[in-house]
Scaffold this motif. Structure first.
Motif, mmCIF file in Angstrom:
data_model
loop_
_atom_site.group_PDB
_atom_site.id
_atom_site.type_symbol
_atom_site.label_atom_id
_atom_site.label_comp_id
_atom_site.label_asym_id
_atom_site.label_seq_id
_atom_site.Cartn_x
_atom_site.Cartn_y
_atom_site.Cartn_z
ATOM 1 N N SER A 151 10.711 108.503 -67.436
ATOM 2 C CA SER A 151 11.892 108.185 -68.229
ATOM 3 C C SER A 151 11.543 108.084 -69.708
ATOM 4 C CB SER A 151 12.511 106.872 -67.741
ATOM 5 O OG SER A 151 13.593 106.479 -68.554
ATOM 6 N N GLU A 152 10.482 107.363 -69.997
ATOM 7 C CA GLU A 152 10.069 107.140 -71.389
ATOM 8 C C GLU A 152 9.648 108.428 -72.087
ATOM 9 O OE1 GLU A 152 6.150 105.185 -73.544
ATOM 10 O OE2 GLU A 152 6.848 104.325 -71.653
ATOM 11 N N LEU A 153 8.911 109.298 -71.361
ATOM 12 C CA LEU A 153 8.322 110.492 -71.963
ATOM 13 C C LEU A 153 9.099 111.773 -71.656
ATOM 14 C CD1 LEU A 153 4.584 109.648 -71.158
ATOM 15 C CD2 LEU A 153 5.806 109.257 -73.314
ATOM 16 N N ASP A 154 10.221 111.640 -70.972
ATOM 17 C CA ASP A 154 11.053 112.788 -70.594
ATOM 18 C C ASP A 154 10.231 113.820 -69.824
ATOM 19 O OD1 ASP A 154 13.254 114.425 -70.330
ATOM 20 O OD2 ASP A 154 13.108 115.283 -72.348
ATOM 21 N N LEU A 155 9.637 113.382 -68.731
ATOM 22 C CA LEU A 155 8.810 114.226 -67.866
ATOM 23 C C LEU A 155 9.511 114.438 -66.532
ATOM 24 C CD1 LEU A 155 5.340 112.503 -68.433
ATOM 25 C CD2 LEU A 155 6.099 114.669 -69.424
ATOM 26 N N VAL A 156 9.317 115.602 -65.956
ATOM 27 C CA VAL A 156 9.763 115.876 -64.589
ATOM 28 C C VAL A 156 8.587 115.603 -63.656
ATOM 29 C CG1 VAL A 156 10.596 117.629 -62.986
ATOM 30 C CG2 VAL A 156 11.419 117.608 -65.360
ATOM 31 N N HIS A 157 8.788 114.737 -62.683
ATOM 32 C CA HIS A 157 7.733 114.340 -61.752
ATOM 33 C C HIS A 157 7.604 115.385 -60.638
ATOM 34 C CE1 HIS A 157 6.368 111.439 -58.362
ATOM 35 N NE2 HIS A 157 5.307 111.909 -59.003
ATOM 36 N N VAL A 158 6.472 116.047 -60.593
ATOM 37 C CA VAL A 158 6.223 117.124 -59.634
ATOM 38 C C VAL A 158 5.397 116.595 -58.467
ATOM 39 C CG1 VAL A 158 5.161 119.395 -59.319
ATOM 40 C CG2 VAL A 158 6.336 118.844 -61.465
ATOM 41 N N VAL A 159 5.823 116.915 -57.245
ATOM 42 C CA VAL A 159 5.125 116.447 -56.048
ATOM 43 C C VAL A 159 5.120 117.536 -54.988
ATOM 44 C CG1 VAL A 159 5.793 114.027 -56.436
ATOM 45 C CG2 VAL A 159 7.199 115.489 -54.952
ATOM 46 N N ASP A 160 4.256 117.334 -53.992
ATOM 47 C CA ASP A 160 4.331 118.077 -52.739
ATOM 48 C C ASP A 160 5.187 117.235 -51.795
ATOM 49 O OD1 ASP A 160 3.980 119.145 -50.190
ATOM 50 O OD2 ASP A 160 1.873 119.627 -50.503
ATOM 51 N N PRO A 161 6.373 117.690 -51.430
ATOM 52 C CA PRO A 161 7.280 116.857 -50.637
ATOM 53 C C PRO A 161 6.785 116.594 -49.219
ATOM 54 C CG PRO A 161 8.123 119.086 -50.787
ATOM 55 C CD PRO A 161 6.956 119.015 -51.711
ATOM 56 N N MET A 162 5.750 117.317 -48.777
ATOM 57 C CA MET A 162 5.162 117.013 -47.483
ATOM 58 C C MET A 162 4.282 115.757 -47.564
ATOM 59 S SD MET A 162 6.331 119.348 -45.414
ATOM 60 C CE MET A 162 7.864 119.544 -46.346
ATOM 61 N N GLN A 163 4.025 115.296 -48.802
ATOM 62 C CA GLN A 163 3.163 114.135 -49.006
ATOM 63 C C GLN A 163 3.927 112.933 -49.568
ATOM 64 O OE1 GLN A 163 0.083 114.417 -47.911
ATOM 65 N NE2 GLN A 163 0.323 116.603 -47.495
ATOM 66 N N THR A 164 4.821 113.172 -50.514
ATOM 67 C CA THR A 164 5.535 112.075 -51.173
ATOM 68 C C THR A 164 6.829 112.619 -51.764
ATOM 69 O OG1 THR A 164 5.283 110.258 -52.768
ATOM 70 C CG2 THR A 164 4.397 112.402 -53.412
ATOM 71 N N GLU A 165 7.601 111.760 -52.396
ATOM 72 C CA GLU A 165 8.872 112.182 -52.983
ATOM 73 C C GLU A 165 8.845 111.976 -54.496
ATOM 74 O OE1 GLU A 165 11.207 114.097 -53.480
ATOM 75 O OE2 GLU A 165 12.469 113.643 -51.741
ATOM 76 N N THR A 166 9.593 112.805 -55.189
ATOM 77 C CA THR A 166 9.661 112.732 -56.639
ATOM 78 C C THR A 166 10.515 111.547 -57.093
ATOM 79 O OG1 THR A 166 10.341 113.923 -58.637
ATOM 80 C CG2 THR A 166 11.604 114.355 -56.638
ATOM 81 N N VAL A 167 10.174 111.027 -58.283
ATOM 82 C CA VAL A 167 10.996 109.966 -58.874
ATOM 83 C C VAL A 167 12.050 110.576 -59.799
ATOM 84 C CG1 VAL A 167 9.115 108.298 -58.711
ATOM 85 C CG2 VAL A 167 9.492 109.534 -60.873
ATOM 86 N N THR A 168 12.055 111.914 -59.919
ATOM 87 C CA THR A 168 13.079 112.593 -60.729
ATOM 88 C C THR A 168 13.813 113.623 -59.857
ATOM 89 O OG1 THR A 168 11.424 114.194 -61.535
ATOM 90 C CG2 THR A 168 11.867 112.252 -62.919
ATOM 91 N N PRO A 169 14.495 113.181 -58.795
ATOM 92 C CA PRO A 169 15.131 114.128 -57.872
ATOM 93 C C PRO A 169 16.228 114.957 -58.521
ATOM 94 C CG PRO A 169 15.863 111.882 -57.427
ATOM 95 C CD PRO A 169 14.731 111.782 -58.396
ATOM 96 N N GLU A 170 16.798 114.463 -59.630
ATOM 97 C CA GLU A 170 17.829 115.234 -60.320
ATOM 98 C C GLU A 170 17.255 116.472 -61.014
ATOM 99 O OE1 GLU A 170 15.902 112.586 -63.225
ATOM 100 O OE2 GLU A 170 16.643 112.332 -61.173
ATOM 101 N N GLN A 171 15.923 116.532 -61.133
ATOM 102 C CA GLN A 171 15.230 117.696 -61.689
ATOM 103 C C GLN A 171 14.089 118.101 -60.749
ATOM 104 O OE1 GLN A 171 14.799 118.094 -66.108
ATOM 105 N NE2 GLN A 171 14.936 115.866 -66.027
#
Length: 230
Positions: A151-171
């Motif tokens: 949120s602070e740095l305007d970053l899109v959180h990238v993940v492998d969804p087989m392992q965890t979930e993103t905190v930026t699901p809207e992107q």
């Protein structure tokens, strides 16, 4: 699969080449001209930005890191070699008209106070790409800290969804590395789970980073098409 065949089947590609060592401008410009109008590139930032000098990924450099760069690269240090590497990444993004630049961190980049401070300083001070700035922390990071930083740095959180979930699901920008390793072929159940995750999200990106990537991607697109068919 040839480039010509790939661009007929898929609307975008994530460029890995820029991570190991950015190619010459002429090559990048040729890639841009060889794809249809509207074809999309995303790219990985050069490893000197994110990876320490002892990373095995540096074996892919055509010329070894100079001794002067030992201990001076990676982990978002604002040193001359890191800042130069970031500028080269931005140049690559401009030539390719990339819509996103990915900062992929090694698992060794942990949520220590020093690492968080370096990330904050780097992202807040450097020139940003024209497209989105993506961040893939590969280690274990607290969800609250991830949420605050993105949120602070305007970053899109990238993940492998087989392992965890993103905190930026809207992107959503998923990168699937292979559940059992790089040669893993995703099962039908895994692809159905993936489909259920992305349905309803605005313009989700799903990138297969395993070796059987194009086969898995085609099977996944078929799942989506079948669901939307009348």
């Amino acid at each position: 699969m040839s480039q010509a065949s790939y661009v007929r089947r898929f609307p975008l590609v994530e460029v890995q080449h820029t991570f190991y060592e950015p190619p010459p401008d002429a090559m990048l410009a040729r890639w841009r001209t060889q794809v249809p109008v509207g074809f999309e590139f995303t790219i990985k930032a050069w490893q000197v930005v994110t990876h320490e000098s002892n990373s095995p990924t540096y074996r892919r450099l055509k010329r070894p890191l100079p001794d002067s760069a030992r201990g001076q690269v990676g982990a978002f240090r604002t040193t001359p070699p890191v800042l130069a590497g970031w500028q080269r990444t931005l140049e690559c993004a401009r030539i390719l008209q990339a819509t996103a630049v990915l900062l992929q961190c090694p698992k060794s980049f942990r949520p220590t106070a020093d690492n968080v401070d370096r990330l904050r300083t780097f992202v807040s001070q450097v020139e940003r790409p024209a497209g989105r700035l993506l961040w893939e922390p590969r280690g274990e990071w607290p969800t609250q800290l991830l949420t605050e930083l993105c949120s602070e740095l305007d970053l899109v959180h990238v993940v492998d969804p087989m392992q965890t979930e993103t905190v930026t699901p809207e992107q959503t920008y998923y990168r699937l590395h292979g559940t059992t390793g790089s040669r893993h072929v995703h099962t039908d159940d895994e692809l159905r789970r993936l489909r259920d995750l992305v349905v309803g999200r605005p313009s989700p990106y799903v990138m297969f980073n395993n070796l059987p990537r194009t086969g898995d991607a085609e099977r996944f697109r078929a799942l989506l098409s079948n669901m939307m068919a009348p």
